[in-house]
Design a protein around this motif. Structure first.
Motif, short mmCIF file in Angstrom:
data_model
loop_
_atom_site.label_atom_id
_atom_site.label_comp_id
_atom_site.label_asym_id
_atom_site.label_seq_id
_atom_site.Cartn_x
_atom_site.Cartn_y
_atom_site.Cartn_z
N GLU A 184 42.27 40.06 50.43
CA GLU A 184 42.17 39.65 51.83
C GLU A 184 40.83 40.04 52.44
O GLU A 184 40.30 39.34 53.31
N ASP A 185 40.23 41.16 51.97
CA ASP A 185 39.00 41.64 52.61
C ASP A 185 37.94 42.14 51.64
O ASP A 185 37.02 42.86 52.04
N ALA A 186 38.05 41.78 50.35
CA ALA A 186 37.05 42.23 49.38
C ALA A 186 36.89 41.18 48.29
O ALA A 186 37.81 40.40 48.02
N SER A 187 35.71 41.18 47.67
CA SER A 187 35.42 40.21 46.61
C SER A 187 34.71 40.90 45.45
O SER A 187 33.93 41.84 45.65
N GLY A 188 34.98 40.43 44.24
CA GLY A 188 34.31 40.93 43.07
C GLY A 188 35.10 42.01 42.34
O GLY A 188 35.86 42.76 42.95
N GLU A 189 34.91 42.08 41.04
CA GLU A 189 35.66 43.03 40.22
C GLU A 189 35.50 44.47 40.67
O GLU A 189 36.47 45.22 40.78
N VAL A 192 37.55 45.16 43.98
CA VAL A 192 39.01 45.04 44.03
C VAL A 192 39.71 45.85 42.94
O VAL A 192 40.90 46.17 43.08
N HIS A 193 39.00 46.20 41.88
CA HIS A 193 39.59 46.99 40.80
C HIS A 193 39.99 48.37 41.33
O HIS A 193 39.20 49.08 41.93
N PRO A 198 47.37 44.04 49.47
CA PRO A 198 48.68 43.36 49.48
C PRO A 198 48.75 42.19 48.50
O PRO A 198 49.81 41.90 47.97
N TRP A 199 47.62 41.52 48.31
CA TRP A 199 47.57 40.44 47.34
C TRP A 199 46.18 40.34 46.74
O TRP A 199 45.22 40.87 47.30
N LEU A 200 46.11 39.69 45.59
CA LEU A 200 44.84 39.54 44.87
C LEU A 200 44.82 38.17 44.21
O LEU A 200 45.83 37.74 43.64
N ALA A 201 43.69 37.48 44.30
CA ALA A 201 43.56 36.14 43.71
C ALA A 201 42.50 36.13 42.62
O ALA A 201 41.45 36.77 42.74
N LEU A 202 42.79 35.39 41.55
CA LEU A 202 41.86 35.15 40.46
C LEU A 202 41.68 33.64 40.39
O LEU A 202 42.65 32.90 40.17
N ALA A 203 40.45 33.17 40.61
CA ALA A 203 40.20 31.74 40.73
C ALA A 203 39.26 31.26 39.63
O ALA A 203 38.10 31.67 39.57
N GLY A 204 39.77 30.39 38.75
CA GLY A 204 38.96 29.78 37.71
C GLY A 204 38.37 28.46 38.18
O GLY A 204 38.41 28.13 39.37
N ARG A 205 37.87 27.70 37.24
CA ARG A 205 37.21 26.44 37.60
C ARG A 205 38.17 25.45 38.23
O ARG A 205 37.84 24.80 39.23
N ARG A 226 39.94 42.68 35.48
CA ARG A 226 38.78 42.39 34.65
C ARG A 226 38.38 40.92 34.88
O ARG A 226 39.25 40.05 34.92
N THR A 227 37.08 40.67 35.03
CA THR A 227 36.59 39.29 35.10
C THR A 227 35.39 39.07 34.19
O THR A 227 35.25 38.00 33.60
N THR A 228 34.51 40.03 34.07
CA THR A 228 33.28 39.82 33.30
C THR A 228 33.52 39.93 31.79
O THR A 228 33.09 39.07 31.02
#
Length: 279
Positions: A184-189, A192-193, A198-205, A226-228
């Motif tokens: 809701e208020d942060a971006s990048g591994e 957020v790691h 409350p929730w977390l999104a992982l968005a692919g192509r 993990r994303t990288t």
């Protein structure tokens, strides 16, 4: 195998009696999991981590037994191959319908049964291009003595508090960008790691997964992300400290995941996950 279905058709295969080598810590898993548009959003046994099995309940340390697969992180030594792999065995269905199932499992290490699990897995249509996977795991200590659940982090590897519900997403084209991850208020591994958002999104192509804890205990667990290196998201049972489980005691965790077509932004993801949690 059980095929999970929504109103529009099949969305996931649940393999409850897999044939796997012991070093992978055999356990039931969901794969392939698909969007309503047919995009596969899980990966099974990838070359980088052969013990990653789609969507599963995987714990690297239950009283020293490895229910995650692969090597075990040993304090002051690092990852080591040990003969400590456990297995999760399906013992019976309590419910088995097209849109979900309730099953009982035993977690064994050698001849010793450590945990009994009641697991509920269900699928629910949410919109024309999204559905919800509802995954609940209740673990009871049936070993006859005290147990505790740990992780590489509790054994000395900082930041590696994984273990619990875990979703391995597809790596896709290695030349392309890694999936985006945001709350809701942060971006990048890095941001957020380890958070308890409350929730977390992982968005692919062309897909988005949105995860949320659906009971208080799960919401208190940090997210492992993990994303990288590879795309994966887990809800961590033992992030910094071992989780004690007295004889006869139980822990229950519930994660709901929105499986959506398209690469959603923060606003769209927030709308869907609020709807899913309220469903």
């Amino acid at each position: 195998m059980t095929v999970l279905r929504c109103d529009v058709g099949p969305v996931a295969d649940y393999v409850h009696r897999p044939r796997l080598p012991g070093t992978l810590s055999p356990r039931p898993y969901l794969h392939p999991v698909r969007t309503l548009g047919g995009v596969t959003v899980t990966e099974l046994g990838p070359a980088d981590h052969p013990h990653h099995l789609g969507v599963s309940m995987a714990v690297p340390d239950v009283a020293g037994a490895n229910f995650w697969g692969g090597r075990t992180y040993v304090r002051d030594q690092g990852p080591v191959w040990l003969a400590n792999h456990g297995a999760q065995r399906h013992t019976g269905w309590l419910l088995r319908d097209p849109d979900g199932c309730v099953e009982e499992l035993c977690w064994t290490h050698g001849d010793r049964q450590l945990l009994k699990e009641r697991r509920t897995v269900s699928a629910l249509a949410l919109s024309g291009d999204a559905w919800v996977l509802d995954f609940t795991s209740s673990l009871t200590n049936v070993s006859g003595g005290e147990l505790s659940i740990g992780s590489p982090a509790t054994n000395g590897r900082t930041g590696a508090g994984y273990g619990g519900f875990f979703w391995r997403a597809p790596k896709g084209d290695t030349a392309g960008p890694a999936p985006d991850v945001f709350t809701e208020d942060a971006s990048g591994e890095r941001a957020v790691h380890g958070s308890t958002a409350p929730w977390l999104a992982l968005a692919g192509r062309d897909w988005t997964l949105i995860f949320a804890g659906a009971n208080r205990e799960t919401r208190d667990d940090p997210w492992f992300v993990r994303t990288t290196e590879y795309p994966g998201v887990g809800s961590a049972l033992a992030w910094r400290r071992r989780l004690p489980l007295p004889a006869g005691g139980s822990v229950s965790r519930r994660v709901v995941t929105v499986v959506a077509d398209g690469r959603l932004d923060r606003a769209a993801a927030a709308v869907l996950i609020r709807k899913a949690v309220a469903a």
